[in-house]
Design a protein around this motif. Sequence first.
Motif, PDB file in Angstrom:
ATOM      1  N   MET A 251      60.100  11.968  40.703  1.00 48.93           N
ATOM      2  CA  MET A 251      61.442  11.645  40.064  1.00 48.93           C
ATOM      3  C   MET A 251      62.029   9.978  39.973  1.00 48.93           C
ATOM      4  O   MET A 251      62.988   9.335  39.819  1.00 48.93           O
ATOM      5  N   LEU A 252      61.274   9.421  41.664  1.00 44.59           N
ATOM      6  CA  LEU A 252      62.118   8.120  41.699  1.00 44.59           C
ATOM      7  C   LEU A 252      61.656   7.474  40.737  1.00 44.59           C
ATOM      8  O   LEU A 252      62.313   6.260  40.019  1.00 44.59           O
ATOM      9  N   GLU A 253      60.230   7.601  40.300  1.00 46.34           N
ATOM     10  CA  GLU A 253      59.357   6.478  39.469  1.00 46.34           C
ATOM     11  C   GLU A 253      60.259   6.987  38.084  1.00 46.34           C
ATOM     12  O   GLU A 253      60.489   5.864  37.648  1.00 46.34           O
ATOM     13  N   ALA A 254      60.400   7.733  37.532  1.00 39.98           N
ATOM     14  CA  ALA A 254      61.243   7.544  35.983  1.00 39.98           C
ATOM     15  C   ALA A 254      62.258   8.092  36.143  1.00 39.98           C
ATOM     16  O   ALA A 254      62.612   7.301  35.422  1.00 39.98           O
ATOM     17  N   LEU A 255      63.136   7.500  37.550  1.00 39.52           N
ATOM     18  CA  LEU A 255      64.919   6.898  38.114  1.00 39.52           C
ATOM     19  C   LEU A 255      64.175   5.316  37.258  1.00 39.52           C
ATOM     20  O   LEU A 255      65.740   5.055  37.137  1.00 39.52           O
ATOM     21  N   GLN A 256      63.348   4.688  37.004  1.00 34.75           N
ATOM     22  CA  GLN A 256      63.896   3.280  36.141  1.00 34.75           C
ATOM     23  C   GLN A 256      63.582   3.393  34.616  1.00 34.75           C
ATOM     24  O   GLN A 256      64.139   2.368  34.150  1.00 34.75           O
ATOM     25  N   TYR A 257      63.700   4.167  34.434  1.00 34.23           N
ATOM     26  CA  TYR A 257      64.055   4.336  32.477  1.00 34.23           C
ATOM     27  C   TYR A 257      65.231   4.343  32.557  1.00 34.23           C
ATOM     28  O   TYR A 257      66.308   5.545  33.047  1.00 34.23           O
ATOM     29  N   ASP A 258      65.698   3.703  31.713  1.00 34.31           N
ATOM     30  CA  ASP A 258      67.628   4.076  31.361  1.00 34.31           C
ATOM     31  C   ASP A 258      67.883   5.074  30.727  1.00 34.31           C
ATOM     32  O   ASP A 258      68.799   5.770  30.677  1.00 34.31           O
ATOM     33  N   PHE A 259      66.819   5.797  29.899  1.00 35.49           N
ATOM     34  CA  PHE A 259      66.674   6.853  29.429  1.00 35.49           C
ATOM     35  C   PHE A 259      67.068   7.925  30.100  1.00 35.49           C
ATOM     36  O   PHE A 259      68.375   9.034  29.980  1.00 35.49           O
ATOM     37  N   ILE A 260      66.291   7.991  31.475  1.00 36.23           N
ATOM     38  CA  ILE A 260      66.604   8.763  31.957  1.00 36.23           C
ATOM     39  C   ILE A 260      67.489   8.638  33.530  1.00 36.23           C
ATOM     40  O   ILE A 260      68.463  10.082  33.676  1.00 36.23           O
ATOM     41  N   GLN A 261      68.254   8.172  33.764  1.00 40.22           N
ATOM     42  CA  GLN A 261      69.793   7.357  34.196  1.00 40.22           C
ATOM     43  C   GLN A 261      70.723   7.853  33.608  1.00 40.22           C
ATOM     44  O   GLN A 261      71.507   8.264  34.128  1.00 40.22           O
ATOM     45  N   ASN A 262      70.721   7.992  32.062  1.00 44.48           N
ATOM     46  CA  ASN A 262      71.738   8.264  31.184  1.00 44.48           C
ATOM     47  C   ASN A 262      71.668   9.828  31.239  1.00 44.48           C
ATOM     48  O   ASN A 262      73.094  10.581  31.007  1.00 44.48           O
ATOM     49  N   ALA A 263      70.751  10.232  31.197  1.00 45.18           N
ATOM     50  CA  ALA A 263      69.948  11.597  31.371  1.00 45.18           C
ATOM     51  C   ALA A 263      71.011  12.621  32.380  1.00 45.18           C
ATOM     52  O   ALA A 263      71.971  12.962  33.046  1.00 45.18           O
ATOM     53  N   LEU A 264      70.831  11.730  33.080  1.00 44.04           N
ATOM     54  CA  LEU A 264      71.133  12.806  34.855  1.00 44.04           C
ATOM     55  C   LEU A 264      72.726  11.906  35.278  1.00 44.04           C
ATOM     56  O   LEU A 264      73.341  12.838  35.315  1.00 44.04           O
ATOM     57  N   ILE A 265      72.968  10.687  34.585  1.00 41.01           N
ATOM     58  CA  ILE A 265      74.690  10.822  34.619  1.00 41.01           C
ATOM     59  C   ILE A 265      75.441  11.435  33.557  1.00 41.01           C
ATOM     60  O   ILE A 265      76.315  11.892  33.845  1.00 41.01           O
TER      61      ILE A 265
END
Length: 265
Positions: A1-15
């Motif tokens: 999951m830490l690797e996935a957090l480098q993607y903007d769309f994952i960051q937006n989804a999490l927030i």
Amino acid sequence: MLEALQYDFIQNALIAGILVSIAAGIIGSLVVVNRITFLAGGIAHSAYGGIGLAVYLSLPILLGATLFAVVTAIIIANITLRNRSRIDSIIGIMWALGMAIGIILIDITPGYNVDLMSYLFGSIIAVSQEDVYYLLVLNLFIITSVSLFYKQILAVSYDSEFASLRGISVKFFYTLILILAALSVVAAIKVVGLILVIALLTIPTFLAEFFAKKLSSMMIISSLFASFFTVCGLLISYFYDLSSGASIIIVGVITLLLVKILGKK
């Protein structure tokens, strides 16, 4: 999951998921306490009319859904306060009317290319930076409104007759509760979709009732549970390529069943 957090769309989804979870926890508590789950469901499905209106007028989808949902909430509040015996029929009519308007407006929109399934069943991965800002504004409005009028909302939620005797405008605050519910529904559209939004509003609150002794505590605990469901559902959706909305709700239902079973033991 830490690797996935480098993607903007994952960051937006999490927030976005956390923001929606906070709104769902706060307003879901009010929906359950006021026993207006069916009302919230009617508002949720009628919001599809706003999606159709936004597509037809080339407006932002969430803006169109917000305007339509708020207007629907005001109409429902005024009608149900005057005629509670017909509340089921009224909600059914508004539910069907909103969906019908949305479908017709989309049908007559030339060359539309919107993924409407994502609004029915949710697509948290598709949340944009603009959606995050919009959800942040909605959250601030919801939190501010509940904080400012907490005592009045509490009184109306638990004993409207007593609240009326104390000089509190039951009509105004009942309408406000429905408007806040409408805003929460709109906030949750991108995360779990219109079909599953009621589950996100109610499951965390049912769980919070095991641990909370007052409404404010219920709101906080509900928000924490909703955040847990959303993050876990997002992980499952990302790693197994499943629908995000359905994954979030399944996590919630499994958690509810486990708490129920452990509670009995």
